[in-house]
Design an enzyme around this catalytic site. Structure first.
Site, PDB file in Angstrom:
ATOM      1  N   SER A  47     -77.236  92.121 -24.043  1.00  0.00           N
ATOM      2  CA  SER A  47     -76.774  92.072 -22.653  1.00  0.00           C
ATOM      3  C   SER A  47     -75.495  91.292 -22.444  1.00  0.00           C
ATOM      4  O   SER A  47     -74.952  91.317 -21.338  1.00  0.00           O
ATOM      5  CB  SER A  47     -77.852  91.483 -21.762  1.00  0.00           C
ATOM      6  OG  SER A  47     -78.764  92.486 -21.461  1.00  0.00           O
ATOM      7  N   LYS A  62     -72.880  93.349 -21.027  1.00  0.00           N
ATOM      8  CA  LYS A  62     -72.827  93.731 -19.611  1.00  0.00           C
ATOM      9  C   LYS A  62     -71.613  93.090 -18.928  1.00  0.00           C
ATOM     10  O   LYS A  62     -71.075  93.630 -17.966  1.00  0.00           O
ATOM     11  CB  LYS A  62     -74.112  93.291 -18.900  1.00  0.00           C
ATOM     12  CG  LYS A  62     -75.334  94.106 -19.302  1.00  0.00           C
ATOM     13  CD  LYS A  62     -76.608  93.500 -18.740  1.00  0.00           C
ATOM     14  CE  LYS A  62     -77.827  94.329 -19.154  1.00  0.00           C
ATOM     15  NZ  LYS A  62     -79.093  93.614 -18.938  1.00  0.00           N
ATOM     16  N   VAL A 111     -80.714  89.519 -25.316  1.00  0.00           N
ATOM     17  CA  VAL A 111     -81.970  89.354 -26.043  1.00  0.00           C
ATOM     18  C   VAL A 111     -81.783  89.321 -27.565  1.00  0.00           C
ATOM     19  O   VAL A 111     -82.734  89.114 -28.299  1.00  0.00           O
ATOM     20  CB  VAL A 111     -83.047  90.407 -25.658  1.00  0.00           C
ATOM     21  CG1 VAL A 111     -83.455  90.267 -24.200  1.00  0.00           C
ATOM     22  CG2 VAL A 111     -82.594  91.823 -25.974  1.00  0.00           C
TER      23      VAL A 111
END
Ligand code: GLU
Length: 318
Positions: free
Chosen positions: A75, A78, A271
């Protein structure tokens, strides 16, 4: 007038032993937390590793521990995807389809999405990142390659690439993210083919980078939007401030408040165990250690960032 003693920030010479001490202390956290296992390819990672890297606003780096070991950035990508979307789309178009508020929900939560008519709270939860990816898929010919190439430029590392095994593993276990994508499509908010959006999103998450490369790829956020490696503006100074604000309020999922309390820097976790943090106008930082807490954030990573901020003698929020 109050006479407040302003502490002197430490020098680069003093920073190196601090980084080494943080790396030496990290094994104290190795008893806690678990490696992400819902993506099978991530479950195979050796859990007891720790790396830390600092990239100064001028592009020079300092690091310690397993800072040269590549991992799945997950992530953290992102934030890169949002930056690309901010470069590609007019702000009104972008922010009409995704919010800018903390979610207070798990990274992959679907609950809020239905209540709020398929408009994700922010670009850093999974639903929001899928929305941003949809915009990139609609706008760009080869979105995942454009994103990878931008990260290569930002990190000054032409070797950055996808780990296809991780991308495939995510696609094989896509059900939850697919549910988010199709729900948003049902509300008319996803405009491209959902499977293509998922494939592009999983590839962004499956980029494989080490702490040094990842810290470098965020140096522009510590340098008023300018990539120190080629002098090119990536974002305007105002956009840079906006991205940092969003990272501070939304970058660590439903633990963003606690992270701001403890570390007090804009950050983004993944993660894969990586966390990137920004000390505006000074440095970008990447820590990595695969064992996660229940929110999906690296335990040793967060702990090291707390130690780094107190050792740096800087108080950006103080
Ligand atoms: N690829 C992961 C997912 O979509 C990213 C989650 C994360 O790093 O927080 O579930």
């Amino acid at each position: 007038m109050l006479d407040i003693d302003t502490p002197q920030p430490i020098t680069r010479e003093e920073l190196q032993p601090l980084l080494e001490r943080l790396a030496a202390d990290a094994p104290r956290c190795f008893g806690e937390g678990k490696v992400a296992s819902y993506i099978p390819a991530l479950a195979e990672v050796e859990p007891d590793q720790f790396g830390i890297a600092v990239c100064h606003a001028d592009g020079s780096v300092q690091y310690a521990g397993d800072a040269a070991t590549r991992f799945s950035i997950q992530s953290v990508s992102k934030a890169h995807a949002l930056v690309l979307a901010m470069q590609q789309l007019p702000p009104d178009e972008l922010w009409a389809r995704v919010g800018r508020e903390p979610s207070g929900q798990a990274f992959n939560s679907i609950v809020q999405l239905e209540v709020e008519n398929g408009v994700p709270r922010n670009p850093f939860i999974n639903a929001g990142a899928l929305m941003v990816t949809d915009m990139l898929v609609s706008k760009l010919w080869m979105p995942q390659n454009t994103l990878r190439d931008q990260i290569r430029r930002l990190s000054n590392t032409p070797e950055v690439d996808f780990d296809e095994r991780v991308a495939r593993s995510e696609m094989d276990h896509k059900a939850h993210n697919a549910a988010l994508g199709y729900l948003m499509q049902a509300y008319g908010n996803i405009h491209s083919d959902v499977e293509m959006v998922l494939d592009t999103y999983f590839h962004s998450c499956a980029l494989s980078m080490n702490c040094i490369e990842l810290a470098k790829s965020f140096a522009f956020l510590a340098n008023q939007g300018v990539n120190p490696f080629d002098g090119q503006p990536v974002l305007t100074p105002v956009q840079t401030r906006q991205v940092n604000a969003l990272l501070l309020t939304c970058g660590l999922y439903d633990a963003a408040g606690d992270f701001a309390w403890r570390v007090g820097l804009p950050g983004k976790s993944g993660v894969g165990g990586g966390i990137v943090a920004i000390l505006p106008r000074r440095m970008s930082i990447c820590v990595w250690s695969p064992r996660l807490d229940s929110y999906g954030n690296s335990i040793a990573g967060r702990h090291a960032l707390e130690g780094l901020v107190s050792g740096l003698n800087v108080t950006p929020l103080g």
